[in-house]
Scaffold this motif. Structure first.
Motif, PDB file in Angstrom:
ATOM      1  N   GLN A 225      -4.584   5.938   4.042  1.00  0.00           N
ATOM      2  CA  GLN A 225      -4.905   4.956   5.093  1.00  0.00           C
ATOM      3  C   GLN A 225      -4.038   4.909   5.649  1.00  0.00           C
ATOM      4  O   GLN A 225      -3.454   3.381   5.126  1.00  0.00           O
ATOM      5  N   SER A 226      -3.908   4.584   6.956  1.00  0.00           N
ATOM      6  CA  SER A 226      -2.976   3.644   7.330  1.00  0.00           C
ATOM      7  C   SER A 226      -2.755   2.050   7.440  1.00  0.00           C
ATOM      8  O   SER A 226      -3.932   2.077   8.231  1.00  0.00           O
ATOM      9  N   PRO A 227      -1.811   1.022   7.417  1.00  0.00           N
ATOM     10  CA  PRO A 227      -2.224   0.079   7.226  1.00  0.00           C
ATOM     11  C   PRO A 227      -2.090  -0.432   8.652  1.00  0.00           C
ATOM     12  O   PRO A 227      -3.068  -1.351   9.593  1.00  0.00           O
ATOM     13  N   ILE A 228      -2.334   0.454   9.816  1.00  0.00           N
ATOM     14  CA  ILE A 228      -2.361   0.047  11.371  1.00  0.00           C
ATOM     15  C   ILE A 228      -3.645   0.304  12.504  1.00  0.00           C
ATOM     16  O   ILE A 228      -3.686   0.484  13.675  1.00  0.00           O
ATOM     17  N   PHE A 229      -4.683   1.041  11.271  1.00  0.00           N
ATOM     18  CA  PHE A 229      -5.231   1.997  12.634  1.00  0.00           C
ATOM     19  C   PHE A 229      -6.107   0.382  13.174  1.00  0.00           C
ATOM     20  O   PHE A 229      -5.959  -0.475  12.793  1.00  0.00           O
ATOM     21  N   VAL A 230      -6.254   0.980  14.511  1.00  0.00           N
ATOM     22  CA  VAL A 230      -7.084  -0.177  15.073  1.00  0.00           C
ATOM     23  C   VAL A 230      -8.390   0.694  15.735  1.00  0.00           C
ATOM     24  O   VAL A 230      -9.826  -0.103  16.471  1.00  0.00           O
ATOM     25  N   GLY A 231      -8.494   1.805  15.908  1.00  0.00           N
ATOM     26  CA  GLY A 231      -9.586   2.616  16.456  1.00  0.00           C
ATOM     27  C   GLY A 231      -9.422   3.460  17.748  1.00  0.00           C
ATOM     28  O   GLY A 231      -8.220   3.960  17.779  1.00  0.00           O
ATOM     29  N   PRO A 232     -10.337   2.539  18.924  1.00  0.00           N
ATOM     30  CA  PRO A 232     -10.082   2.814  20.114  1.00  0.00           C
ATOM     31  C   PRO A 232      -9.057   2.787  20.612  1.00  0.00           C
ATOM     32  O   PRO A 232      -8.361   1.388  20.336  1.00  0.00           O
ATOM     33  N   LEU A 233      -8.732   3.727  21.492  1.00  0.00           N
ATOM     34  CA  LEU A 233      -7.187   3.375  22.487  1.00  0.00           C
ATOM     35  C   LEU A 233      -7.842   2.606  23.671  1.00  0.00           C
ATOM     36  O   LEU A 233      -8.325   3.555  24.338  1.00  0.00           O
ATOM     37  N   THR A 234      -6.152   2.049  24.379  1.00  0.00           N
ATOM     38  CA  THR A 234      -5.921   2.136  25.963  1.00  0.00           C
ATOM     39  C   THR A 234      -5.296   2.998  26.720  1.00  0.00           C
ATOM     40  O   THR A 234      -4.551   2.455  25.900  1.00  0.00           O
ATOM     41  N   ILE A 235      -6.086   3.649  27.420  1.00  0.00           N
ATOM     42  CA  ILE A 235      -6.209   4.493  28.087  1.00  0.00           C
ATOM     43  C   ILE A 235      -5.900   4.574  29.176  1.00  0.00           C
ATOM     44  O   ILE A 235      -6.863   4.261  29.636  1.00  0.00           O
ATOM     45  N   THR A 236      -4.594   4.707  30.423  1.00  0.00           N
ATOM     46  CA  THR A 236      -4.388   5.044  31.914  1.00  0.00           C
ATOM     47  C   THR A 236      -3.812   4.584  32.286  1.00  0.00           C
ATOM     48  O   THR A 236      -2.444   5.813  31.408  1.00  0.00           O
ATOM     49  N   PHE A 237      -3.779   6.107  33.565  1.00  0.00           N
ATOM     50  CA  PHE A 237      -2.838   6.988  34.327  1.00  0.00           C
ATOM     51  C   PHE A 237      -2.256   6.032  35.569  1.00  0.00           C
ATOM     52  O   PHE A 237      -2.081   7.236  36.330  1.00  0.00           O
ATOM     53  N   ARG A 238      -2.638   4.899  35.589  1.00  0.00           N
ATOM     54  CA  ARG A 238      -2.275   4.741  36.580  1.00  0.00           C
ATOM     55  C   ARG A 238      -1.027   4.226  37.461  1.00  0.00           C
ATOM     56  O   ARG A 238      -0.203   4.266  38.032  1.00  0.00           O
ATOM     57  N   VAL A 239       0.043   3.758  35.773  1.00  0.00           N
ATOM     58  CA  VAL A 239       1.305   3.836  35.888  1.00  0.00           C
ATOM     59  C   VAL A 239       2.160   5.276  35.213  1.00  0.00           C
ATOM     60  O   VAL A 239       1.827   5.433  33.889  1.00  0.00           O
ATOM     61  N   LEU A 240       2.568   5.698  36.057  1.00  0.00           N
ATOM     62  CA  LEU A 240       3.472   7.158  35.340  1.00  0.00           C
ATOM     63  C   LEU A 240       4.681   6.243  35.113  1.00  0.00           C
ATOM     64  O   LEU A 240       5.743   6.010  35.298  1.00  0.00           O
ATOM     65  N   PRO A 241       4.928   6.732  33.338  1.00  0.00           N
ATOM     66  CA  PRO A 241       5.979   6.066  33.093  1.00  0.00           C
ATOM     67  C   PRO A 241       7.169   6.547  32.262  1.00  0.00           C
ATOM     68  O   PRO A 241       6.960   7.887  32.621  1.00  0.00           O
ATOM     69  N   SER A 242       7.759   6.227  32.648  1.00  0.00           N
ATOM     70  CA  SER A 242       9.727   7.251  32.306  1.00  0.00           C
ATOM     71  C   SER A 242       9.970   7.957  31.543  1.00  0.00           C
ATOM     72  O   SER A 242       8.871   6.737  30.137  1.00  0.00           O
ATOM     73  N   GLU A 243      11.000   8.884  31.560  1.00  0.00           N
ATOM     74  CA  GLU A 243      11.355   9.502  30.173  1.00  0.00           C
ATOM     75  C   GLU A 243      11.930   8.070  29.560  1.00  0.00           C
ATOM     76  O   GLU A 243      12.100   7.906  28.243  1.00  0.00           O
ATOM     77  N   ARG A 244      12.627   7.780  30.721  1.00  0.00           N
ATOM     78  CA  ARG A 244      14.008   6.059  29.719  1.00  0.00           C
ATOM     79  C   ARG A 244      12.644   5.681  29.009  1.00  0.00           C
ATOM     80  O   ARG A 244      12.924   4.730  27.541  1.00  0.00           O
ATOM     81  N   THR A 245      11.900   5.403  29.792  1.00  0.00           N
ATOM     82  CA  THR A 245      10.941   4.093  29.004  1.00  0.00           C
ATOM     83  C   THR A 245       9.892   4.448  27.696  1.00  0.00           C
ATOM     84  O   THR A 245      10.001   3.529  26.802  1.00  0.00           O
ATOM     85  N   ILE A 246       9.445   6.001  27.195  1.00  0.00           N
ATOM     86  CA  ILE A 246       9.152   6.637  26.709  1.00  0.00           C
ATOM     87  C   ILE A 246      10.644   6.697  24.832  1.00  0.00           C
ATOM     88  O   ILE A 246       9.619   6.909  24.032  1.00  0.00           O
ATOM     89  N   ILE A 247      11.032   6.940  25.505  1.00  0.00           N
ATOM     90  CA  ILE A 247      12.513   6.698  24.171  1.00  0.00           C
ATOM     91  C   ILE A 247      12.896   5.310  23.983  1.00  0.00           C
ATOM     92  O   ILE A 247      12.462   5.106  23.048  1.00  0.00           O
ATOM     93  N   ARG A 248      12.675   4.291  24.782  1.00  0.00           N
ATOM     94  CA  ARG A 248      12.805   3.240  24.852  1.00  0.00           C
ATOM     95  C   ARG A 248      11.687   2.794  22.752  1.00  0.00           C
ATOM     96  O   ARG A 248      12.167   1.736  21.981  1.00  0.00           O
ATOM     97  N   LYS A 249      10.704   2.424  23.479  1.00  0.00           N
ATOM     98  CA  LYS A 249       9.516   3.029  22.911  1.00  0.00           C
ATOM     99  C   LYS A 249       9.226   3.089  21.548  1.00  0.00           C
ATOM    100  O   LYS A 249       8.704   2.836  20.809  1.00  0.00           O
ATOM    101  N   ASN A 250      10.117   4.398  21.189  1.00  0.00           N
ATOM    102  CA  ASN A 250      10.029   4.785  20.203  1.00  0.00           C
ATOM    103  C   ASN A 250      11.202   5.025  19.693  1.00  0.00           C
ATOM    104  O   ASN A 250      11.825   6.616  19.438  1.00  0.00           O
ATOM    105  N   PRO A 251      11.726   3.926  19.379  1.00  0.00           N
ATOM    106  CA  PRO A 251      13.382   4.612  18.067  1.00  0.00           C
ATOM    107  C   PRO A 251      13.402   5.047  17.031  1.00  0.00           C
ATOM    108  O   PRO A 251      14.550   5.032  17.265  1.00  0.00           O
ATOM    109  N   PHE A 252      12.727   5.968  16.602  1.00  0.00           N
ATOM    110  CA  PHE A 252      12.471   6.550  15.501  1.00  0.00           C
ATOM    111  C   PHE A 252      11.987   8.010  15.355  1.00  0.00           C
ATOM    112  O   PHE A 252      12.410   8.792  14.841  1.00  0.00           O
ATOM    113  N   VAL A 253      11.818   8.745  16.999  1.00  0.00           N
ATOM    114  CA  VAL A 253      12.086   9.821  17.353  1.00  0.00           C
ATOM    115  C   VAL A 253      13.262  10.593  17.416  1.00  0.00           C
ATOM    116  O   VAL A 253      13.595  10.258  18.333  1.00  0.00           O
ATOM    117  N   GLN A 254      13.388  11.433  16.808  1.00  0.00           N
ATOM    118  CA  GLN A 254      15.228  12.153  16.919  1.00  0.00           C
ATOM    119  C   GLN A 254      14.514  13.417  17.789  1.00  0.00           C
ATOM    120  O   GLN A 254      13.688  13.677  18.117  1.00  0.00           O
TER     121      GLN A 254
END
Length: 303
Positions: free
Chosen positions: A75-104
């Motif tokens: 079981q993952s040690p960082i599970f939190v359960g319910p997540l905050t999901i909002t579509f008010r601000v459209l994230p840019s591709e650059r932002t998504i890449i920056r926040k996920n540095p281990f994605v190849q």
């Protein structure tokens, strides 16, 4: 065993409970499903108190070279359960890449701190839904990383003017994804659905197809048509938010599309992987996903 011990009420009660647990394990398809069910039923979930999907994700860092890499915890040690999901601000591709540095490249990820227990491919049928895609990628990458999965995201893109054919695109995705890896699980995902709970595990059942978005009963007709037994994620875990930008009819949610004029009731046994025909136009590794562009032939519009 003495007669007095057999007649002891406490011992008889213990024996009865033990046999009941054993029967449940056999019925549910093994210990893993039983313990997963216990987790689902006892986990306290309060959707009025949600957490950012990137919470504590930075704790998953590269393991030192001089240390043996262990298997990821069950079981993952960082599970939190319910997540905050909002579509008010459209994230840019650059932002998504920056926040996920281990994605190849190709949208591929392996936990840097441990050896994954599961390998899952996420297949997304797609055509001209960039807003949906950016929101989904922003949430789905950290969502999967929180579960300590090895995964890759495949975008199967249809070209041409024919009617959007989600089912055929996903069949193409299955065939193409299996060229890369012997995946433990292939998940067929809608581009406009975002999971709301990180306990909704993106791993397959041991025996039956698994319906992830269990709160969406409108999908069930496809399962009944094929006469398949399925496993459904518990409703309080399988919750999804639906994006709706009032797109064209052929890119809307599946339950809002008109019924096809094809006689699916007679053709479903023959219309699938065994009769799949398509032309692969390109296969490109983008920073956050693998794009597979295909020509599936002309699909007549709905009458």
């Amino acid at each position: 065993m003495s007669l007095s011990r057999v007649e002891n009420p406490c011992f008889l009660l213990f024996l009865f409970v033990f046999q009941a647990i054993f029967i449940v394990i056999l019925y549910r398809g093994g210990p893993s499903n039983v313990f997963r069910g216990l987790l689902d039923s006892h986990q306290a979930l309060d959707y009025s108190k949600t957490h950012d999907v990137y919470t504590n994700l930075s704790l998953f860092t590269q393991a030192p070279d001089d240390e043996a890499t262990p298997y990821c915890s069950v079981q993952s040690p960082i599970f939190v359960g319910p997540l905050t999901i909002t579509f008010r601000v459209l994230p840019s591709e650059r932002t998504i890449i920056r926040k996920n540095p281990f994605v190849q490249p190709g949208g591929r990820y392996r936990p840097p701190h441990c050896l994954p227990r599961y390998k899952s491919a996420i297949l997304i049928a797609y055509r001209n839904q960039e807003k949906y895609l950016h929101h989904l990628l922003y949430y789905i990458h950290p969502f999967l990383q929180r579960q300590q999965l090895s995964y890759s995201i495949y975008l199967i893109q249809q070209v041409g003017n024919g009617t959007f054919n989600r089912a055929k695109l996903l069949n193409v995705g299955v065939r193409e994804a299996l060229k890369d890896e012997d995946w433990d699980c292939l998940l067929l995902h809608d581009v406009n659905l975002v999971p709301e709970n990180d306990y909704n595990l993106y791993v397959c059942d041991e025996y039956y197809p698994k319906h992830m978005a269990s709160a969406m009963d409108k999908f069930q007709y496809t399962i009944r048509l094929a006469g398949m037994k399925i496993v459904r994620t518990s409703p309080h875990l399988g919750r999804y938010k639906v994006m709706d930008y009032n797109e064209e009819t052929d890119t809307q949610e599946p339950w809002r599309r008109p019924t096809s004029r094809h006689n699916t009731g007679k053709t479903w046994k023959d219309d699938g992987m065994n009769s799949l025909e398509f032309k692969l136009l390109s296969r490109t590794k983008h920073p956050l996903y693998t794009n597979i562009t295909v020509d599936i032939g002309y699909v007549p519009p709905f009458s």
